[in-house]
Scaffold this motif. Structure first.
Motif, short mmCIF file in Angstrom:
data_model
loop_
_atom_site.label_atom_id
_atom_site.label_comp_id
_atom_site.label_asym_id
_atom_site.label_seq_id
_atom_site.Cartn_x
_atom_site.Cartn_y
_atom_site.Cartn_z
N THR A 86 0.85 -1.19 0.00
CA THR A 86 0.00 0.00 0.00
C THR A 86 0.88 1.23 0.00
O THR A 86 1.81 1.35 0.80
N TYR A 87 0.57 2.16 -0.89
CA TYR A 87 1.30 3.43 -1.03
C TYR A 87 0.41 4.53 -0.45
O TYR A 87 -0.72 4.73 -0.89
N HIS A 88 0.96 5.26 0.53
CA HIS A 88 0.12 6.17 1.31
C HIS A 88 0.25 7.64 0.93
O HIS A 88 -0.49 8.47 1.46
N GLY A 89 1.16 7.97 0.04
CA GLY A 89 1.23 9.37 -0.38
C GLY A 89 2.64 9.88 -0.54
O GLY A 89 3.10 10.17 -1.65
N SER A 90 3.37 10.00 0.57
CA SER A 90 4.73 10.55 0.50
C SER A 90 5.65 9.67 -0.33
O SER A 90 6.60 10.15 -0.95
N ASP A 91 5.36 8.38 -0.38
CA ASP A 91 6.18 7.45 -1.16
C ASP A 91 5.95 7.59 -2.66
O ASP A 91 6.72 7.07 -3.47
N ILE A 92 4.90 8.30 -3.05
CA ILE A 92 4.63 8.58 -4.45
C ILE A 92 4.81 10.07 -4.74
O ILE A 92 5.34 10.46 -5.78
N ASN A 93 4.39 10.92 -3.82
CA ASN A 93 4.47 12.37 -4.03
C ASN A 93 5.90 12.89 -4.06
O ASN A 93 6.20 13.85 -4.76
N VAL A 94 6.80 12.28 -3.28
CA VAL A 94 8.19 12.73 -3.21
C VAL A 94 8.98 12.00 -4.30
O VAL A 94 9.13 10.78 -4.27
#
Length: 306
Positions: A86-94
């Motif tokens: 599961t990707y929660h945000g910072s791991d994709i946004n950054v």
């Protein structure tokens, strides 16, 4: 079914939304154990590989469920047990972290994204589900506003707005929120930091509104927690707030400037009404029990192909 959770343990605890999701899985009969990663950056995570393999040999999981991209990459360095990440945000946004997350995406048996925006940034077209994390609606239950304020020793006639995080968390963009509050001198901005989960629920029931000004988010749990307690939300455009709040009233999605934020808060404070957030949260299927059912279906689909 046996599931091993792999996630960061750098703060000597797992994130509350992970613990609450696990609780819901256990209520559905899933046997769950944890592997906490202590270490930062790609090198810190890679050092945990031998310990993870030992844990796998001890626990014998059917599925590994990793939370965040670096945990997913670590979990996939073993190929014995299929991995859901599961990707929660910072791991994709950054951007610097996204490149490692994209390796985890390719290696994982299945990928879970908490917002459509993150799906688009990851440029993924198969082997994924869009599934925001749910809320423990039993914990985040509606309390009488007067009783909640009495419990917090707040002035019954005061104006209180919760800030969606800690002031010292740069991503949460506290300076923007504080600039808006200067235009509303009668309103007190409460930092959401250092409270227990039950205390947070009481805060949502006592406050007039939640304010979110973050630079980036995935699917902010704080918005869904506010919804569960019928606390109105004022937020900038970030993460999946448009989808979550589309039919929630009163709430507002505003421009990233102090005047727009202050205007929206002023209207909500003048109305003095609670929102229909809980009804909408349940309609969207974001009770943790419903989310757990969807995760179990993902696990079963993977195991059928093994």
């Amino acid at each position: 079914m046996r599931v091993l959770i792999v996630a960061s343990y750098n703060k000597n605890c797992f994130a509350p939304f992970i613990l609450e999701q696990v609780q819901a899985l256990r209520q559905h009969g899933v046997v769950v154990d944890y592997f906490g990663v202590v270490g930062k950056g790609i090198k810190g995570y890679l050092k945990a590989l031998s310990s993870l393999r030992k844990k796998i040999n001890e626990f014998h999981p059917d599925i590994i469920h990793a939370h965040y991209g670096l945990s997913g990459l670590l979990a996939n360095l073993q190929r014995k047990v299929p991995v859901v990440t599961t990707y929660h945000g910072s791991d994709i946004n950054v951007t610097a972290v996204r490149r490692f997350s994209k390796i985890a995406i390719r290696l994982s048996a299945w990928n879970v994204f908490v917002s459509q925006r993150n799906v688009e940034l990851a440029k993924i077209h198969k082997r994924y589900s869009l599934l925001p994390c749910g809320i423990d609606v039993d914990n985040f239950a509606i309390q009488n506003k007067k009783d909640a304020r009495d419990a917090l020793q707040w002035n019954q006639n005061g104006k209180y707005v919760l800030f969606a995080g800690a002031f010292d968390n740069a991503v949460k963009n506290a300076p923007l929120a504080q600039a808006a509050m200067q235009l509303l001198p009668e309103v007190r901005l409460i930092e959401l930091k250092g409270y227990s989960r039950q205390e947070v629920a009481t805060l949502f029931c006592a406050a007039d509104a939640l304010l979110l000004t973050s630079f980036t988010e995935g699917s902010p749990q704080v918005v869904k927690e506010a919804m569960a307690c019928n606390c109105p939300v004022v937020t900038v455009v970030v993460g999946d707030v448009k989808e979550r709040l589309e039919k929630v009233q009163p709430s507002a999605i505003v421009e990233r400037n102090p005047q727009s934020i202050a205007n929206a808060l002023h209207i909500i404070l003048e109305q003095g009404e609670r929102s229909n957030g809980r009804e909408e949260l349940l309609r969207q299927g974001l009770d943790n029990r419903k989310v757990a059912e969807k995760l179990i279906q993902i696990y079963n689909n993977i195991l059928e192909k093994v």
